[in-house]
Enzyme design. Structure first.
Site, PDB file in Angstrom:
ATOM      1  N   GLU A 271       0.852  -1.193   0.000  1.00  0.00           N
ATOM      2  CA  GLU A 271       0.000   0.000   0.000  1.00  0.00           C
ATOM      3  C   GLU A 271       0.879   1.231   0.000  1.00  0.00           C
ATOM      4  O   GLU A 271       1.840   1.313   0.767  1.00  0.00           O
ATOM      5  CB  GLU A 271      -0.906   0.069   1.239  1.00  0.00           C
ATOM      6  CG  GLU A 271      -2.059  -0.901   1.289  1.00  0.00           C
ATOM      7  CD  GLU A 271      -2.938  -0.652   2.526  1.00  0.00           C
ATOM      8  OE1 GLU A 271      -2.863   0.448   3.117  1.00  0.00           O
ATOM      9  OE2 GLU A 271      -3.688  -1.574   2.900  1.00  0.00           O
ATOM     10  N   GLU A 325     -13.587   5.773  -0.966  1.00  0.00           N
ATOM     11  CA  GLU A 325     -14.504   4.842  -0.305  1.00  0.00           C
ATOM     12  C   GLU A 325     -15.272   5.570   0.800  1.00  0.00           C
ATOM     13  O   GLU A 325     -14.714   5.896   1.846  1.00  0.00           O
ATOM     14  CB  GLU A 325     -13.723   3.656   0.266  1.00  0.00           C
ATOM     15  CG  GLU A 325     -13.001   2.845  -0.800  1.00  0.00           C
ATOM     16  CD  GLU A 325     -12.092   1.793  -0.196  1.00  0.00           C
ATOM     17  OE1 GLU A 325     -12.602   0.820   0.372  1.00  0.00           O
ATOM     18  OE2 GLU A 325     -10.858   1.973  -0.290  1.00  0.00           O
ATOM     19  N   GLU A 334      -9.122   9.335   4.982  1.00  0.00           N
ATOM     20  CA  GLU A 334      -9.335   7.903   4.792  1.00  0.00           C
ATOM     21  C   GLU A 334     -10.303   7.600   3.657  1.00  0.00           C
ATOM     22  O   GLU A 334     -10.225   6.554   3.017  1.00  0.00           O
ATOM     23  CB  GLU A 334      -9.847   7.267   6.087  1.00  0.00           C
ATOM     24  CG  GLU A 334      -8.831   7.151   7.192  1.00  0.00           C
ATOM     25  CD  GLU A 334      -7.789   6.081   6.916  1.00  0.00           C
ATOM     26  OE1 GLU A 334      -8.085   5.144   6.146  1.00  0.00           O
ATOM     27  OE2 GLU A 334      -6.678   6.181   7.458  1.00  0.00           O
TER      28      GLU A 334
END
Length: 395
Positions: A271, A325, A334
């Site tokens: 990631e 998301e 986030e």
């Protein structure tokens, strides 16, 4: 003629594998660039649309965080390489029950390969260093049982077993050469590393210059974090110069591995990314910075070179993430790491195409139809070769 040459090349590869039987190690990464396909959202494209988007963007390496069957079905026949995940909530069960691990691999891997190219299983995510001592203790057993399940099902030569770590497993990571594993993780870490050495798995690192910069903006040059021109840092101990933070983070992992006695293990970035929006206190999370980081990262990976400490070991990285998301919790950043918006439009331009509607993609010219026909024949040949190779590796 092209199909004949493709078949001939495929047949040649099969011959090579026959000659080298017994020396095959599963490899989960082709090239240098991959993407994390997170799905904590209720407004993103369907898995079938995602496959179309990934193929248009020519992104072959894909990671998901579970083994959702709608995704596995959508990826069938796509030619994309998929790493699936055993989420943290299942780790203890997998560690305690070898039969449960075997059934999980049967249901989520054996039932889908080779049509769905499942090339890896990531067992847990950022478990060590999480503070959940029971979970940390269970990780090794879960990894071992999942691996043993792939061996029983004769999948161990085609499916690689890994687990990803955050920066929380390290102590003294600056300068890079001083990095070691934290005392409270080193025991569990060494058991994992010994197993990964035996089965040929890499050390998987989630590395975020964005988070490092946000944690210490007064002492870190943002240009250093964004791959932009800068003086960088000089590591006095190793006598190595770093012009970007990602290379330094990776070499810190290599230093920790060397200190623990695993100097030959490869580090893969599972990631990395930069948020395009965030909360009021996350001033560095802007579309401009996200574009700069991800565009420069793509250029960095395209050079197919290593880091200062490992110049001959080609850097490989999965970008986080494919989409913004909206159901992720925590800070605003986030929910804004995506290269794409939920509607399939690009969040910023780094050279990837937007998702085209199915009606647009269906309007093919005569020439395109001819190419599509040839491509279908090509896929049939490659699939046949892949299936033959898969069956051979299982034998």
């Amino acid at each position: 003629m092209k199909i004949c040459r493709s078949f001939g090349g495929c047949f040649f590869l099969l011959l090579v594998f026959f000659v080298q039987k017994g020396n095959v190690t599963a490899k989960a990464f082709t090239g240098t660039y991959g993407i994390n396909y997170g799905r904590l959202a209720n407004n993103i494209p369907s898995p079938k649309q995602v496959v179309r988007l990934l193929k248009a963007a020519k992104i072959k390496n894909v990671r998901i965080y579970d083994a959702d069957h709608s995704v596995l079905d959508a990826f069938s026949g796509s030619g994309l390489d998929l790493v699936i995940g055993v989420n943290n909530g299942l780790v203890k069960d997998m560690s305690d029950n070898a039969d449960r691990a075997l059934n999980w691999v049967k249901e989520n891997v054996h039932a889908y390969v080779p049509n769905t190219h499942i090339v890896g299983i990531a067992v847990g995510n950022e478990v060590l260093g999480s503070g959940d001592l029971d979970l940390e203790s269970a990780l090794y057993g879960a990894v071992r049982n999942i691996y043993n399940a792939t061996r029983k099902l004769q999948l161990d030569r085609v499916v690689q077993i890994t687990t990803a770590h955050s920066q929380l497993v390290f102590s003294n990571s600056y300068p890079p050469s001083s990095c070691v594993f934290k005392e409270d993780v080193v025991q569990n870490m060494k058991k994992l590393l010994e197993l990964f050495t035996q089965i040929g798995s890499p050390f998987c690192l989630n590395a975020y210059p964005f988070l490092a910069y946000m944690g210490n903006p007064d002492h870190i040059d943002i240009n250093y974090a964004l791959f932009k021109p800068t003086d960088g840092i000089y590591d006095e101990k190793s006598k190595l110069h770093y012009d970007n933070m990602l290379d330094a983070q990776i070499d810190a992992a290599y230093a920790a591995l060397e200190d623990a006695g695993f100097s030959k293990m490869e580090v893969i970035v599972t990631e990395t990314g930069w948020a395009s929006h965030g909360d009021e206190k996350e001033g560095a999370a802007t579309p401009a910075n996200a574009r700069t980081y991800n565009y420069n990262l793509r250029k960095r990976l395209s050079k197919r070179k290593g880091t200062p400490r490992r110049p001959k070991s080609m850097l490989k990285a999965y970008v986080f993430a494919l989409f913004n998301e909206n159901l992720k919790t925590g800070a605003g950043s986030e929910r804004n790491f995506g290269l794409y918006k939920p509607d399939g439009k690009i969040a910023y331009d780094i050279g990837f195409p937007a998702l085209k509607s199915s009606s647009t993609s269906s309007r093919l010219s005569i020439k395109e139809l001819g190419l599509q026909s040839w491509h279908s024949s090509y896929i049939l040949v490659v699939t046949a070769c892949s299936s033959a190779l898969y069956l051979f590796l299982r034998s």
